[in-house]
Design an enzyme around this catalytic site. Structure first.
Site, PDB file in Angstrom:
ATOM      1  CG  HIS A  50      39.271  31.357  34.426  1.00 38.41           C
ATOM      2  ND1 HIS A  50      38.834  32.291  35.671  1.00 38.41           N
ATOM      3  CD2 HIS A  50      39.539  31.993  34.026  1.00 38.41           C
ATOM      4  CE1 HIS A  50      39.822  32.939  36.936  1.00 38.41           C
ATOM      5  NE2 HIS A  50      39.986  33.379  35.381  1.00 38.41           N
ATOM      6  NE  ARG A  98      47.107  39.050  31.215  1.00 38.15           N
ATOM      7  CZ  ARG A  98      47.022  39.906  31.832  1.00 38.15           C
ATOM      8  NH1 ARG A  98      46.277  39.762  32.813  1.00 38.15           N
ATOM      9  NH2 ARG A  98      46.702  41.120  31.712  1.00 38.15           N
ATOM     10  CB  VAL A 109      38.755  28.656  41.360  1.00 34.82           C
ATOM     11  CG1 VAL A 109      38.425  27.026  40.447  1.00 34.82           C
ATOM     12  CG2 VAL A 109      37.166  28.861  41.999  1.00 34.82           C
ATOM     13  CG  HIS A 132      35.887  35.343  35.232  1.00 36.52           C
ATOM     14  ND1 HIS A 132      36.268  34.277  34.396  1.00 36.52           N
ATOM     15  CD2 HIS A 132      36.123  36.413  35.531  1.00 36.52           C
ATOM     16  CE1 HIS A 132      37.613  35.057  33.784  1.00 36.52           C
ATOM     17  NE2 HIS A 132      37.702  36.326  34.992  1.00 36.52           N
ATOM     18  CE  LYS A 148      44.520  35.081  38.474  1.00 37.04           C
ATOM     19  NZ  LYS A 148      45.968  35.908  38.443  1.00 37.04           N
ATOM     20  CG  ASP A 149      42.964  39.081  39.832  1.00 42.54           C
ATOM     21  OD1 ASP A 149      44.975  39.353  39.579  1.00 42.54           O
ATOM     22  OD2 ASP A 149      42.217  39.055  39.119  1.00 42.54           O
ATOM     23  N   GLY A 198      37.700  37.874  43.012  1.00 40.22           N
ATOM     24  CA  GLY A 198      38.352  36.853  43.162  1.00 40.22           C
ATOM     25  C   GLY A 198      39.450  37.433  43.679  1.00 40.22           C
TER      26      GLY A 198
HETATM   27  O1  PAF Z   1      39.957  41.535  37.464  1.00 38.17           O
HETATM   28  C1  PAF Z   1      39.579  42.259  36.626  1.00 38.17           C
HETATM   29  O2  PAF Z   1      39.177  41.216  35.531  1.00 38.17           O
HETATM   30  C2  PAF Z   1      39.727  43.595  35.821  1.00 38.17           C
HETATM   31  O3  PAF Z   1      41.142  43.728  36.553  1.00 38.17           O
HETATM   32  C3  PAF Z   1      38.026  44.350  36.406  1.00 38.17           C
HETATM   33  C4  PAF Z   1      38.393  44.376  37.858  1.00 38.17           C
HETATM   34  C5  PAF Z   1      37.431  43.915  36.081  1.00 38.17           C
HETATM   35  C6  PAF Z   1      38.610  45.647  35.953  1.00 38.17           C
HETATM   36  O4  PAF Z   1      38.986  45.692  34.717  1.00 38.17           O
END
Ligand code: PAF
Length: 288
Positions: free
Chosen positions: A35, A188, A177, A38, A150-151, A148
């Protein structure tokens, strides 16, 4: 653009790029279902690096039994089409057997940062993330790797593992974003029905209410968490997993915020879908 499925081929391609061509490599690790969040990472990688590699791998070890590993959205054909438009050089899309060969038995655990918040609700999650990211960084050895905000907890875990294991990659974190409603983009979100998607905008409204209270001088962590909680609770479809107010670097729970840089992080369920989001307050580098 080439799609690479094998670890060995990926290593040898990136070795060649680094050694023979003396070009810099940017890696954007993803689980696909790409999305705009990314794509903001890909754009920055394209700007900073000579060669851009996007990994697309739904990593089984970061999902606990009963989580959404099986139904996690997968569409490599669509992701490939998108990445072609972004002028990506390589997609690394290994199979689980390729990433985790028979008798795989070595895992990376970032102690301390991995247990609270998401780690508390999803035990083993960050062990899976830290392990797969270490493997990716070792295969590709990128100059830069992009993630990102967000995580938020994931970014801290990855920064720490890169530092502790002396990996030769600079970690770049880019802002979350959002949709116009404020909902943070996430793969998700595809699980949400129309009503849930609309309802989920409450998360960002709640975070920004706490941000305003902070701007007006509120320095009590419990009170800020209370503002987020009570705002989310106005939405009947929302079920809160946690609201936390912590130090943005150590995840130490904070009551008196003083001059600290603060992370307000939340996880909220809408139906079967669990969403996370966060805001950082009083960032010393001025970034959002
Ligand atoms: O953030 C994600 O999409 C995943 O946790 C990652 C960093 C690609 C590891 O699988």
């Amino acid at each position: 653009m080439e799609i690479i499925n094998r670890r060995q081929r990926m290593s040898s391609v990136s070795r060649k790029v680094r050694r023979e061509q003396d070009r810099t490599i940017g890696l954007v690790p993803t689980m696909g279902a790409l999305h705009d969040g990314h794509l903001s990472l890909v754009r920055e990688a394209r700007r900073l690096c000579d060669v851009v590699i996007v990994s697309v791998f739904v990593n089984p070890t970061q999902f606990a039994p009963g989580e959404d590993f099986e139904r996690y959205p997968r569409d490599l054909t669509k992701d490939t089409a998108v990445l072609t438009d972004y002028n990506v050089d390589y997609i690394f899309a290994p199979s689980p057997e390729e990433m985790y060969p028979k008798n795989f038995s070595t895992y990376v655990t970032v102690e301390g940062l991995s247990e609270q918040l998401e780690g508390n609700v999803r035990p083993g999650h960050f062990r899976g993330v830290a392990t797969v990211v270490t493997i990716l960084l070792n295969i590709i050895r990128p100059d830069f790797a992009f993630f990102g905000q967000k995580d938020a907890q994931q970014t801290l875990v990855i920064r720490r593992l890169v530092r502790d294991l002396a990996l030769d990659t600079e970690v770049v974190i880019l802002p979350t974003v959002r949709e116009a409603s404020g909902l943070a983009l996430s793969s998700r979100n595809a699980y949400l029905n129309e009503e849930e998607r609309h309802a989920a905008a409450i998360i960002y409204r709640a975070l920004t209410r706490a941000e305003s209270a902070y701007a007006e001088g509120e320095r009590n962590g419990t009170k800020l968490a209370g503002i987020v909680r009570s705002t989310v609770e106005t939405e009947p479809r929302a079920r809160i997993d946690y609201v936390s107010v912590t130090d943005a670097d150590t995840l130490e729970k904070l009551d008196k915020l003083n001059d600290r840089t603060v992370l307000i992080a939340v996880a909220v369920r809408f139906g079967q879908t669990r969403l996370i989001d966060n805001l950082v307050l009083n960032r010393k580098d001025g970034a959002k």
